[in-house]
Every structure is written in structure tokens, then in C-alpha cells.
Scaffold this motif. Structure first.
Motif, PDB file in Angstrom:
ATOM      1  N   VAL A   1       9.513   8.639   8.127  1.00 49.27           N
ATOM      2  CA  VAL A   1       9.571   7.358   8.733  1.00 49.27           C
ATOM      3  C   VAL A   1       9.993   6.292   7.985  1.00 49.27           C
ATOM      4  O   VAL A   1      10.215   5.270   7.710  1.00 49.27           O
ATOM      5  N   LEU A   2      10.115   6.867   6.276  1.00 48.16           N
ATOM      6  CA  LEU A   2      10.929   6.089   4.983  1.00 48.16           C
ATOM      7  C   LEU A   2      12.106   5.691   5.287  1.00 48.16           C
ATOM      8  O   LEU A   2      12.493   4.546   5.350  1.00 48.16           O
ATOM      9  N   LEU A   3      12.910   6.185   6.568  1.00 46.88           N
ATOM     10  CA  LEU A   3      14.535   6.379   6.231  1.00 46.88           C
ATOM     11  C   LEU A   3      14.642   5.357   8.055  1.00 46.88           C
ATOM     12  O   LEU A   3      15.648   4.968   8.193  1.00 46.88           O
ATOM     13  N   ARG A   4      13.634   5.526   8.731  1.00 48.15           N
ATOM     14  CA  ARG A   4      13.719   4.527   9.895  1.00 48.15           C
ATOM     15  C   ARG A   4      13.795   3.186   9.140  1.00 48.15           C
ATOM     16  O   ARG A   4      13.597   2.934   8.311  1.00 48.15           O
ATOM     17  N   PRO A   5      14.456   2.156  10.210  1.00 48.19           N
ATOM     18  CA  PRO A   5      14.527   0.967   9.915  1.00 48.19           C
ATOM     19  C   PRO A   5      13.015   0.188  10.016  1.00 48.19           C
ATOM     20  O   PRO A   5      11.717   1.426  10.739  1.00 48.19           O
ATOM     21  N   LYS A   6      12.277  -1.098   9.703  1.00 46.71           N
ATOM     22  CA  LYS A   6      11.570  -1.078   9.870  1.00 46.71           C
ATOM     23  C   LYS A   6      10.308  -1.469  10.749  1.00 46.71           C
ATOM     24  O   LYS A   6      11.259  -1.277  12.287  1.00 46.71           O
ATOM     25  N   VAL A   7       9.657  -0.508  10.709  1.00 50.67           N
ATOM     26  CA  VAL A   7       8.791  -0.462  12.157  1.00 50.67           C
ATOM     27  C   VAL A   7       7.110  -0.611  12.459  1.00 50.67           C
ATOM     28  O   VAL A   7       7.294  -0.994  12.978  1.00 50.67           O
TER      29      VAL A   7
ATOM     30  N   PHE B   1       9.412  -2.235  -6.564  1.00 53.85           N
ATOM     31  CA  PHE B   1       8.552  -0.681  -7.306  1.00 53.85           C
ATOM     32  C   PHE B   1       6.849  -1.043  -6.939  1.00 53.85           C
ATOM     33  O   PHE B   1       6.237  -0.326  -5.918  1.00 53.85           O
ATOM     34  N   ILE B   2       6.646  -2.415  -6.317  1.00 56.85           N
ATOM     35  CA  ILE B   2       5.075  -2.983  -5.579  1.00 56.85           C
ATOM     36  C   ILE B   2       5.262  -2.575  -4.342  1.00 56.85           C
ATOM     37  O   ILE B   2       4.447  -2.216  -3.500  1.00 56.85           O
ATOM     38  N   ARG B   3       6.225  -2.612  -4.331  1.00 59.19           N
ATOM     39  CA  ARG B   3       6.450  -2.100  -2.443  1.00 59.19           C
ATOM     40  C   ARG B   3       6.422  -1.103  -1.907  1.00 59.19           C
ATOM     41  O   ARG B   3       5.809  -0.647  -1.212  1.00 59.19           O
ATOM     42  N   ALA B   4       7.289  -0.288  -2.627  1.00 61.48           N
ATOM     43  CA  ALA B   4       7.497   1.123  -3.072  1.00 61.48           C
ATOM     44  C   ALA B   4       5.984   1.859  -2.847  1.00 61.48           C
ATOM     45  O   ALA B   4       5.760   2.737  -2.248  1.00 61.48           O
ATOM     46  N   CYS B   5       4.816   1.265  -3.992  1.00 61.70           N
ATOM     47  CA  CYS B   5       3.860   1.760  -3.815  1.00 61.70           C
ATOM     48  C   CYS B   5       2.652   1.348  -3.009  1.00 61.70           C
ATOM     49  O   CYS B   5       2.318   2.596  -2.855  1.00 61.70           O
ATOM     50  N   ILE B   6       2.970   0.553  -2.586  1.00 59.70           N
ATOM     51  CA  ILE B   6       2.253   0.464  -1.088  1.00 59.70           C
ATOM     52  C   ILE B   6       2.631   0.957  -0.186  1.00 59.70           C
ATOM     53  O   ILE B   6       1.474   1.357   0.807  1.00 59.70           O
ATOM     54  N   ALA B   7       3.710   1.119   0.423  1.00 55.20           N
ATOM     55  CA  ALA B   7       4.580   2.171   1.275  1.00 55.20           C
ATOM     56  C   ALA B   7       3.730   3.154   0.988  1.00 55.20           C
ATOM     57  O   ALA B   7       3.846   3.898   1.996  1.00 55.20           O
ATOM     58  N   ILE B   8       4.349   4.343   0.083  1.00 52.23           N
ATOM     59  CA  ILE B   8       3.902   5.540   0.536  1.00 52.23           C
ATOM     60  C   ILE B   8       2.686   5.266   0.223  1.00 52.23           C
ATOM     61  O   ILE B   8       2.387   6.910   0.921  1.00 52.23           O
ATOM     62  N   ALA B   9       1.102   4.704  -0.660  1.00 49.56           N
ATOM     63  CA  ALA B   9       0.286   4.559  -0.236  1.00 49.56           C
ATOM     64  C   ALA B   9      -0.065   4.421   1.325  1.00 49.56           C
ATOM     65  O   ALA B   9      -1.519   5.186   2.157  1.00 49.56           O
ATOM     66  N   GLN B  10       0.180   3.770   2.122  1.00 53.22           N
ATOM     67  CA  GLN B  10       0.090   3.060   3.166  1.00 53.22           C
ATOM     68  C   GLN B  10       0.433   4.868   3.850  1.00 53.22           C
ATOM     69  O   GLN B  10      -0.524   4.247   5.368  1.00 53.22           O
ATOM     70  N   LEU B  11       1.917   5.061   3.761  1.00 53.21           N
ATOM     71  CA  LEU B  11       2.386   6.405   4.567  1.00 53.21           C
ATOM     72  C   LEU B  11       1.480   7.266   4.017  1.00 53.21           C
ATOM     73  O   LEU B  11       1.015   8.602   4.959  1.00 53.21           O
ATOM     74  N   SER B  12       1.378   7.631   2.605  1.00 51.02           N
ATOM     75  CA  SER B  12       0.144   8.545   2.299  1.00 51.02           C
ATOM     76  C   SER B  12      -1.084   8.833   3.354  1.00 51.02           C
ATOM     77  O   SER B  12      -1.825   9.713   4.143  1.00 51.02           O
TER      78      SER B  12
END
Length: 183
Positions: free
Chosen positions: A172-178, A139-150
């Protein structure tokens, strides 16, 4: 800059000093991981801790000083997660995830929510469940990724000239680690 409003500076300093085992006045990801274990949560993956560090590490020194610590952010995520983990299983399902993300301020389309749930969902025997649950760590990972991508999206579309947030996030979320911060 001192502790955030509402945080007792002495209590925060005592917690900071307790995990700063080398007395360097800066804490590492490993030391932060020890601090995060002080609650009743399962240990966070070291990559998740590093992601948190990247948020707090304003001088990009790979350690954080006392003035960079933001316990309110972590506590807020814990409180949101706990409020939606109604059965106290240590994970939340897709409906609970949608509500939790919405409470934090992320309103994702059903398509994006499904992708986040699949990308950050808990695996069983190496295989994703049909409707994966999300652990606190993920959940933390998802929140951080969503915040950074937003934030990245807002910079790209600063003039509001037609970028599609949903399409950007999905791509961007669908791509492998960018990027090393995006799991």
C-alpha cells in the motif's frame, strides 16, 4: 467530552478561540495551520494539516469543534521528533526515524522503514537523497499514514488468519496515491 486529561481547559479554549477568526466555534484547516505555527516549527504543508484534521474531525464536517481538538497528539509528535532531532537541524535521519517511530509504537521492519524514509524523505532539488532525512511535516504525514494503514490492516485481519502486515504495508505504501489521505 472536554479537553484531554492534563490540559488546562481555559488555556486550550483561549488557543482555540484565538484561531477561530470567524467565531463559528469550529476551526478550518487554515485556522489550524495558524495555531500550529505558534510553536518554533516551520509551517506545515496544508495537506499535512488536512490529514491532521481528518483525525480530529469526528463528525466529518471538514472543520473541528472544540471537543474534537487533541493538542496532546500533536504535542506528543513534536516532543518525540525533538528528542530524536539531536542536532536540532529540523529533520531526522533513518536511525532516528526508526527510534522515533518505535517510541510512538510503530515497529517497522528494515524494509518498511527504508520505504517510509524514501517516501517521506526530504528532497533536494527535486531529487531524493540517497538517505533522505525526514522533516517534522513529513514525519507527521508518515505517522498518520502508518497509523491509518495499521488500523485498516487490523480490520482486514481481525481473525489473525494469515494476512502479512509487512507485505500489506509495503504494497500500500509503495502504490501511488490510492486515497486522498495517504500521501
Amino acid at each position: 467530552m472536554g479537553p484531554p486529561p492534563g490540559v488546562d481547559p481555559w488555556q486550550l479554549w483561549n488557543r482555540f478561540a484565538a484561531v477561530n477568526t470567524d467565531n463559528s466555534r469550529r476551526i478550518t484547516a487554515q485556522e489550524l495551520a495558524i495555531e500550529l505555527l505558534s510553536g518554533d516549527w516551520a509551517p506545515l504543508d496544508i495537506d499535512t494539516v488536512r490529514m491532521l484534521m481528518s483525525i480530529f474531525d469526528t463528525d466529518h464536517g471538514k472543520t473541528i469543534g472544540f471537543n474534537e481538538v487533541s493538542p496532546l497528539y500533536i504535542n506528543h509528535l513534536q516532543n518525540v521528533f525533538r528528542s530524536f532531532d539531536r542536532n536540532h537541524s529540523g529533520s531526522i535521519d533513518g536511525g532516528e526515524l526508526r527510534e522515533a517511530l518505535s517510541q510512538i509504537g510503530f515497529r517497522l521492519s528494515p524494509r518498511l522503514l527504508d520505504l517510509v524514509q524514501r517516501k517521506y524523505g526530504t528532497t533536494t532539488g527535486g531529487q531524493y537523497q540517497t538517505a533522505p532525512n525526514i522533516s517534522f511535516d513529513r514525519f507527521i504525514r508518515a505517522c498518520i499514514a502508518i497509523a491509518q494503514l495499521s488500523e485498516a490492516f487490523q480490520k482486514l485481519d481481525s481473525n489473525r488468519n494469515g494476512w502479512d502486515y509487512d507485505e500489506f504495508m509495503y504494497t500500500v505504501l509503495l502504490r501511488p496515491k490510492v486515497h486522498s489521505l495517504w500521501p
